[in-house]
Structures are given as C-alpha cells and as structure tokens.
Design a protein around this motif. Sequence first.
Motif, PDB file in Angstrom:
ATOM      1  N   ARG A   1      -0.131  25.902  21.585  1.00 16.95           N
ATOM      2  CA  ARG A   1      -0.692  25.071  22.664  1.00 16.95           C
ATOM      3  C   ARG A   1      -1.519  23.950  22.054  1.00 16.95           C
ATOM      4  O   ARG A   1      -2.395  24.214  21.235  1.00 16.95           O
ATOM      5  CB  ARG A   1      -1.569  25.941  23.576  1.00 16.95           C
ATOM      6  CG  ARG A   1      -2.268  25.138  24.671  1.00 16.95           C
ATOM      7  CD  ARG A   1      -3.095  26.019  25.594  1.00 16.95           C
ATOM      8  NE  ARG A   1      -2.272  26.849  26.458  1.00 16.95           N
ATOM      9  CZ  ARG A   1      -2.734  27.532  27.521  1.00 16.95           C
ATOM     10  NH1 ARG A   1      -4.014  27.452  27.839  1.00 16.95           N
ATOM     11  NH2 ARG A   1      -1.919  28.269  28.254  1.00 16.95           N
TER      12      ARG A   1
ATOM     13  N   ASP B   1       4.213  25.590  24.230  1.00 16.86           N
ATOM     14  CA  ASP B   1       3.351  26.003  25.343  1.00 16.86           C
ATOM     15  C   ASP B   1       2.780  24.694  25.876  1.00 16.86           C
ATOM     16  O   ASP B   1       3.391  23.627  25.666  1.00 16.86           O
ATOM     17  CB  ASP B   1       2.249  26.972  24.849  1.00 16.86           C
ATOM     18  CG  ASP B   1       1.464  27.612  26.001  1.00 16.86           C
ATOM     19  OD1 ASP B   1       2.018  28.473  26.692  1.00 16.86           O
ATOM     20  OD2 ASP B   1       0.299  27.230  26.242  1.00 16.86           O
TER      21      ASP B   1
ATOM     22  N   GLY C   1       1.445  21.258  26.187  1.00 20.70           N
ATOM     23  CA  GLY C   1       1.304  20.156  25.231  1.00 20.70           C
ATOM     24  C   GLY C   1       2.266  20.229  24.057  1.00 20.70           C
ATOM     25  O   GLY C   1       2.262  19.341  23.202  1.00 20.70           O
TER      26      GLY C   1
ATOM     27  N   THR D   1      11.488  29.810  31.384  1.00 21.53           N
ATOM     28  CA  THR D   1      10.263  30.363  31.987  1.00 21.53           C
ATOM     29  C   THR D   1      10.264  30.133  33.497  1.00 21.53           C
ATOM     30  O   THR D   1      10.008  31.054  34.286  1.00 21.53           O
ATOM     31  CB  THR D   1       9.011  29.750  31.342  1.00 21.53           C
ATOM     32  OG1 THR D   1       9.126  29.882  29.925  1.00 21.53           O
ATOM     33  CG2 THR D   1       7.750  30.445  31.810  1.00 21.53           C
TER      34      THR D   1
ATOM     35  N   ASN E   1       6.842  21.750  31.911  1.00 16.98           N
ATOM     36  CA  ASN E   1       8.078  22.507  31.682  1.00 16.98           C
ATOM     37  C   ASN E   1       8.280  23.606  32.720  1.00 16.98           C
ATOM     38  O   ASN E   1       9.319  23.687  33.368  1.00 16.98           O
ATOM     39  CB  ASN E   1       8.035  23.082  30.259  1.00 16.98           C
ATOM     40  CG  ASN E   1       9.159  24.045  30.005  1.00 16.98           C
ATOM     41  OD1 ASN E   1       9.048  25.231  30.263  1.00 16.98           O
ATOM     42  ND2 ASN E   1      10.285  23.528  29.534  1.00 16.98           N
ATOM     43  N   VAL E   2       7.289  24.461  32.894  1.00 16.10           N
ATOM     44  CA  VAL E   2       7.466  25.627  33.768  1.00 16.10           C
ATOM     45  C   VAL E   2       7.631  25.186  35.222  1.00 16.10           C
ATOM     46  O   VAL E   2       8.522  25.659  35.940  1.00 16.10           O
ATOM     47  CB  VAL E   2       6.286  26.612  33.608  1.00 16.10           C
ATOM     48  CG1 VAL E   2       6.454  27.807  34.528  1.00 16.10           C
ATOM     49  CG2 VAL E   2       6.162  27.071  32.157  1.00 16.10           C
TER      50      VAL E   2
ATOM     51  N   SER F   1      -3.437  17.662  35.763  1.00 17.86           N
ATOM     52  CA  SER F   1      -4.868  17.952  35.652  1.00 17.86           C
ATOM     53  C   SER F   1      -5.732  16.947  36.403  1.00 17.86           C
ATOM     54  O   SER F   1      -6.939  17.126  36.495  1.00 17.86           O
ATOM     55  CB  SER F   1      -5.281  18.051  34.189  1.00 17.86           C
ATOM     56  OG  SER F   1      -4.775  16.965  33.471  1.00 17.86           O
TER      57      SER F   1
ATOM     58  N   ARG G   1       1.474  10.136  35.372  1.00 18.76           N
ATOM     59  CA  ARG G   1       0.673  11.072  36.166  1.00 18.76           C
ATOM     60  C   ARG G   1       1.390  11.373  37.497  1.00 18.76           C
ATOM     61  O   ARG G   1       2.077  10.502  38.046  1.00 18.76           O
ATOM     62  CB  ARG G   1      -0.722  10.485  36.463  1.00 18.76           C
ATOM     63  CG  ARG G   1      -1.400   9.880  35.255  1.00 18.76           C
ATOM     64  CD  ARG G   1      -1.598  10.868  34.105  1.00 18.76           C
ATOM     65  NE  ARG G   1      -2.407  12.016  34.482  1.00 18.76           N
ATOM     66  CZ  ARG G   1      -2.360  13.203  33.860  1.00 18.76           C
ATOM     67  NH1 ARG G   1      -1.539  13.400  32.846  1.00 18.76           N
ATOM     68  NH2 ARG G   1      -3.123  14.191  34.252  1.00 18.76           N
TER      69      ARG G   1
ATOM     70  N   ASN H   1       0.119  31.606  32.435  1.00 17.72           N
ATOM     71  CA  ASN H   1      -0.521  32.808  31.908  1.00 17.72           C
ATOM     72  C   ASN H   1      -1.894  32.986  32.545  1.00 17.72           C
ATOM     73  O   ASN H   1      -2.712  32.064  32.518  1.00 17.72           O
ATOM     74  CB  ASN H   1      -0.664  32.690  30.389  1.00 17.72           C
ATOM     75  CG  ASN H   1       0.655  32.918  29.686  1.00 17.72           C
ATOM     76  OD1 ASN H   1       1.329  33.916  29.921  1.00 17.72           O
ATOM     77  ND2 ASN H   1       1.050  31.978  28.832  1.00 17.72           N
TER      78      ASN H   1
END
Length: 453
Positions: A94, A166, A168, A209, A240-241, A262, A290, A353
């Motif tokens: 990450r 993960d 980044g 994932t 990605n996820v 974010s 963004r 996670n």
Amino acid sequence: MSDYLTEIMSQVKKKNPSEPEYHQAVQEVVESLVLVLDKHPEYRSAKVIERLIEPERVIIFRVPWVDDQGEVHVNRGFRIEMNSAIGPYKGGLRFHPSVNLGILKFLAFEQVFKNSLTTLPIGGGKGGSDFDPKGKSDNEVMRFCQSFMNELFRHIGPNTDIPAGDIGVGGREVGYLFGQYKKLRNEFTGVFTGKGLNWGGSLIRPEATGYGAVYFAAEMLTTRNETLEDKVCLVSGSGNVAQYTIEKLLDLGGKPVTVSDSTGYVYDEQGIDREKLEYIKHLKNVRRGRVKEYTDPYPHAVYTEIDQQADYNPLWNHKADCAFPSATENEINEKDAQNLLKNGVYVISEGANMPTTPDGVNIFLQENILYGPGKAANAGGVAVSGLEMAQNSQRLPWTREEVDKRLQLIMKSIHQTCIEVAERFGTPGNYVNGANIGGFLKVADAMLDQGVV
Ligand code: NDP
C-alpha cells in the motif's frame, strides 16, 4: 471474554503502543476465538495465539528518491512477514500517506486468516510506504518504486514472499517494482502478482477482488432464496475494488448508485451503467482525476464533498438494499451502520479491509443481516493471486473463463466454510465468527504440526 484472552489483548496493547488499527484487528479475531479455546486447549498450551500476534519478521527501511525538480525526498518502506505456516508470505503493498507500522500489521494479520480461507497454500504478509503517488509524475513514481525495490528485493522471492497491489499500487506501480526486482536479481520469476498480462499476469486478477465481493454477496443472498437482480447498491471508493464491484453488479442485474474518493462522493439515482463505469475507469486509471468530475458529463448526479467534522458519512445514508464498502478501513462507524439499516440495507459485502468499526459490526450482527466481513468477502483478490502463482509455476496462462470459474468456486467455498464453521461453533449465520475461526483452524493446526518455530 476469558481472563486469558483479556490478558492477551492487554499484552498486544502494551507491546504495540500507538497502533489502534492493529489492536482492533486482533481484538475482533480473539473475540471469535473464545468459542474455539474451550474445545481445543491444545492451541492454548502451544501458545498459538501468542505466536500468531507476533509477526515472524518486520522489515523497515529508508526509501530516498529524487523528484522532477531535483529535490530529494525520504519515505519509509515496510514489509510485515506475518505468518508462513501454510505457505509463503503473501499480501499487497500500500502506498498512501496514512501508512504506518500499525496499519500494515493490521492488514498483515487479517491477510493470514483471509489467505487461509481461500483454500490455497499461502501465508500472510503486507507492506508499503507512506509515499503518496497522487499528483506525482510517472517518472517520479518509477524512481520511487525502484528505490523501494532496491531494499525489498533481498527479502522477497517466488517461494518466500510474493507482494501484490493495494491502495495506491496498481498495474503501473507493480510494473516498475517488478522491473527493478528482475534487474537486481537477474531472473524472471513469479515474485509479484497483479502483473501485466503480457509479462506473467493472470486474466481476471484486476477484476478479482470486486468480482469476488459481489459473488460473496450473491452467495449470502442465496441463503434467503434471493439474487442481486434489481438490488440498489451503495459502493464506496472508485479504485480497483470499487470499479470491478460495479462491473459485476451490472452483470448480475444490480443497480449501483454511488462512488467516492477521499474528497467526496457521487450519488447517481438513475444508476451507474456501463457507459458511466467506463467514464469512471478512464477518469481514475488514465487521467487520475477526482470523482467530482463525474458530474461534468452526468450533471443530474449529486456530488457531496467530505465533511471531516461530520460524525457520519452521507454516502451510507441513501435508500438501498446492499452496501459494498470498497475504499478503506473504518469507513463505516456506528452511526453509519444505523443509517444503513434505517435505509433498508440488509446485505453488506466488504471489498475493503476492516471498513466497519467494531461498534458498527456489532450493530450488523445484532440485526442478523447478511454481513460478509472483508476477510471472507474480499478474498477473491488474493485467491486469483494464488492462481497467478500457479500459472507462473506451470508457465501456462489460463483462459478468462477458467480463472473466473475457479474464482467463483473459491468464493462459494469460502462462503460455505463461514456458514459451516459458524454453525459448528454455535453462532449460525455469523459470518464474522465463521471467517475468523475458519481461517484460524487451518493455520493453527499447521503451527502445531511444525513445532515451536
Ligand atoms: P485503490 O487505490 O485502487 O482505490 C482506493 C479508493 O479508496 C480510491 O477511490 C481512494 O480515493 C479511496 N480511499 C483511499 N483511502 C481513503 C481514505 N482514507 N478515505 C476515503 N477514501 C479513501 O485501492 P483498492 O481499490 O485496491 O483498495 C480498496 C480497499 O480494498 C482497501 O481497503 C484495500 O486494502 C482493499 N483490498 C484490495 C485488494 C486488491 O486486490 N486491490 C484486495 C483485498 C482488499 P482517492 O482516489 O482519493 O485516493
């Protein structure tokens, strides 16, 4: 909790001060293990839990690099080699400014149980850096990755420790990291997963994932004779996820209505269709922009900036059936959990996670909804990483259909393990206990077999 486990938690806090995420991850597992220790005193006498919570090895190193203006920067690199009882260490890297030892230890700890659940022979690890790839040029990212690998290469290998992506760390970063590893070692091996397709990567790994989290939700719904057809779904994140969660939801007839990053989130009441998803993929993966920009081509959608002072996240406060948290840890707190239930959500499949705080998890468990914790629901990524390793060893690529079929079978099997184990230990329908105990038993038995090492 028993005195023994209370004592374990107090040791964890004492030995690992200022690592709240690590304490949280251990506490959650230990609470489930209460159900196991009464029936299995052998784990206690062999101090299996005490050994599980102590990483086998932690590597911390300096990562100096030079930006495009010639200025020198220094970041910190980490690799946590948590547990190798059932296979070589495996887990992502990450790159995010929030990365620290405690966050990576929590992720490495979760990874041990998750990897065990996949049915594949892989141990647990995690790593990364407090480097922020956002706003950096490709050349800066490349120089950082090369410097990171200048140290990491001596600790990893296809039979030792196999990192992946993960937050980044996507295809671009894996490419630069793998390239430098290959140069330093002078060998082409399957040391990374998430590689590019024409240099050893697996089909479906980028998708795995997100697809897996949706397959897991579908499995949970089958226990109530339902499907994802026409279900309104809240999705957080846009990386990605999140992207592949949305893609699979569309395949199975679901209606995703949110994405976030974010800085804020977008609510599209009409639903995010394939065309809009392609826009998001291009925006995040190519232009690296963004999510706010989603409203440029789709002005009917509503963008809301994150309010750092607010005690809840408005993304989780829309009418829906399912939620797929796919951004980061602790993104659903107690109030968010209440809001989700109030708005009709009864299926939660965690792509991220540990995205739910302990208070939030307790609310989901009390209400008996279909709550799939990350360890089980997002294991599809590492599962296909395991399949990528198998293809690399065979030096044979498998077809898309073959990998997807195996991914579906693995998610089905993880779901089945959760159901059976939860039932066996007296908490039917509790996927948290099912995942924690199911993951634990295999690793703990391997540790018993291998002696005190
Ligand atoms: P990406 O970097 O591709 O995407 C992360 C997304 O989450 C971005 O939209 C990012 O926004 C947002 N995000 C990151 N940090 C925060 C934060 N502190 N607050 C709000 N939003 C944030 O990562 P992935 O999609 O790979 O990972 C997402 C989650 O899934 C993580 O929890 C990861 O550990 C987990 N996971 C990933 C796996 C994988 O195979 N990639 C496997 C299993 C779990 P922004 O663009 O602003 O940074």
